[in-house]
Design an enzyme around this catalytic site. Structure first.
Site, mmCIF file in Angstrom:
data_model
loop_
_atom_site.group_PDB
_atom_site.id
_atom_site.type_symbol
_atom_site.label_atom_id
_atom_site.label_comp_id
_atom_site.label_asym_id
_atom_site.label_seq_id
_atom_site.Cartn_x
_atom_site.Cartn_y
_atom_site.Cartn_z
ATOM 1 N N GLN A 37 59.835 32.899 63.239
ATOM 2 C CA GLN A 37 59.611 33.439 64.590
ATOM 3 C C GLN A 37 60.451 34.701 64.813
ATOM 4 O OE1 GLN A 37 57.485 33.036 67.014
ATOM 5 N NE2 GLN A 37 56.363 31.466 65.898
ATOM 6 N N SER A 38 60.735 35.406 63.725
ATOM 7 C CA SER A 38 61.604 36.576 63.818
ATOM 8 C C SER A 38 60.967 37.726 64.602
ATOM 9 C CB SER A 38 61.921 37.044 62.390
ATOM 10 O OG SER A 38 62.393 38.373 62.408
ATOM 11 N N ASN A 39 61.715 38.221 65.566
ATOM 12 C CA ASN A 39 61.293 39.428 66.280
ATOM 13 C C ASN A 39 61.382 40.642 65.365
ATOM 14 O OD1 ASN A 39 60.936 38.295 69.009
ATOM 15 N ND2 ASN A 39 63.125 37.858 68.834
ATOM 16 N N CYS A 73 60.828 40.747 62.098
ATOM 17 C CA CYS A 73 59.673 40.811 61.190
ATOM 18 C C CYS A 73 58.438 41.308 61.929
ATOM 19 C CB CYS A 73 59.421 39.445 60.560
ATOM 20 S SG CYS A 73 60.686 39.044 59.329
#
Ligand SMILES: *Cc1c(COP(=O)(O)O)cnc(C)c1O
Length: 342
Positions: free
Chosen positions: A81-83, A85
């Protein structure tokens, strides 16, 4: 058209992909609900393409390096859920580069929130079983992915915030520190305290190094969403040192130059806490300001904790850095439901 400029604070080249300066908005109703004299919000959530966030400033610098190296595909890793990425996938699409995201499976594989946006933005996605972003195994896996692309005649460029890209990411937020100071001088005045929520801690490292370099007297308080204070502080100082050396600065950051509050990590990184859910509602209801429960909600809960601990005092003027993260909000709808039923 692609624009590359020399950043005056760091002397490094940057792309002009993010939309700067971001606004500095007064938040008087949230200030009185919290019990501080003055509060402004630095709106990094409005920094531009693919729903914005605090990674866009860093990417302006990192991608200038990638283009200078002749890259045609970007390879990176983080939680699913990386912002970061999602932002990288957005930048890659804008620049016409490939993007390969090697994501930690333990943080979820459902196509929701940022992971859904990664797919929409056209990134190739694989998963890793590694759970710690500082584990050397993940560096090895990225190198293997890059080797594969090279064998296919591609020009991969590895972006790793906890590795090769750390110093450049720090420089990105050192430049952000200069912008924040200009905003403050033109608006509410230099604040007593700046609150910034930390994952890797690189944005705080850049802010802190920038404040020191620019002789800004504001106290920086980082709210940890991921790591215990001692480990986070050590990593921030190390990353800032590496950046300061590379930029040829005479100043060095020390662990005394900033504070870390680590009481708001809650059930763990990437997981909402009761305090963060409540902080998200508070900002929504007082200012129409949307936070998320895993970063900025914990950041606001951390500001409340800092007030209770006396690190921030009622007479203080405060700038809260809204680092983004709202695109992940909807992946946590269930936590909000459960919280209301309870
Ligand atoms: C990445 C991120 C942070 C933390 O920034 P670091 O530089 O990793 O400490 C905070 N908020 C949001 C929304 C983020 O995406």
């Amino acid at each position: 058209m692609l624009q590359i400029v020399r950043d005056p604070t760091t002397g490094l080249d940057r792309l002009v992909l993010s939309r700067l300066p971001t606004p500095l908005d007064p938040a008087p109703k949230l200030a009185s609900a919290l019990g501080v004299a003055q509060l402004s919000v630095k709106r990094e959530d409005l920094s531009g393409y693919a729903l914005g966030g605090n990674k866009l400033r860093q990417l302006d610098f990192i991608l200038a390096e990638a283009l200078a190296a002749g890259a045609d595909i970007l390879v990176t890793t983080a939680g699913s859920q990386s912002n970061f990425c999602r932002s990288l996938a957005g930048a890659a699409a804008k620049l016409g580069l490939g993007c390969h995201l090697h994501l930690r499976a333990a943080t979820g594989t459902a196509l929701v929130g940022n992971l859904l946006l990664d797919e929409i933005l056209g990134a190739a996605i694989t998963f890793t079983q590694v759970t710690d972003p500082w584990d050397p195994q993940i560096t090895q896996e990225l190198a293997e992915i890059a080797d594969n692309y090279e064998r296919q005649g591609r020009k991969p460029f590895i972006v790793q915030l906890t590795g090769v890209s750390a110093a450049t990411a720090v420089a990105g937020w050192m430049s952000g520190a200069a912008e924040l100071l200009r905003d403050a001088e033109a608006g509410p005045g230099i604040p007593d305290v700046v609150i910034s929520v930390c994952g890797s801690g690189l944005s705080l490292a850049g802010l802190a190094l920038g404040f020191k370099h620019l002789s800004c007297p504001a106290r920086l308080v980082g709210i940890s969403a991921q790591q215990p204070a001692a480990r986070l502080k050590a990593w921030i100082v190390t990353a800032a040192d590496e950046a300061a050396t590379r930029l040829g600065l005479s100043c060095r950051l020390t662990a005394e130059d900033f504070d870390i509050v680590d009481s708001e990590i809650g059930p763990g990184y990437g997981k909402p806490s009761a305090a963060s859910l409540s902080a998200v509602r508070l900002a929504g209801r007082t200012e129409g300001l949307l936070l998320d429960p895993i970063y900025t909600g914990k950041g606001l809960a951390g500001l409340q904790a800092a007030l209770r601990a006396g690190l921030v005092r009622p007479e203080h003027s405060v700038i809260f850095v809204h680092s983004g993260g709202t695109p992940g909000l909807f992946a946590h709808a269930e936590a909000f439901g459960a919280d209301r039923a309870a």
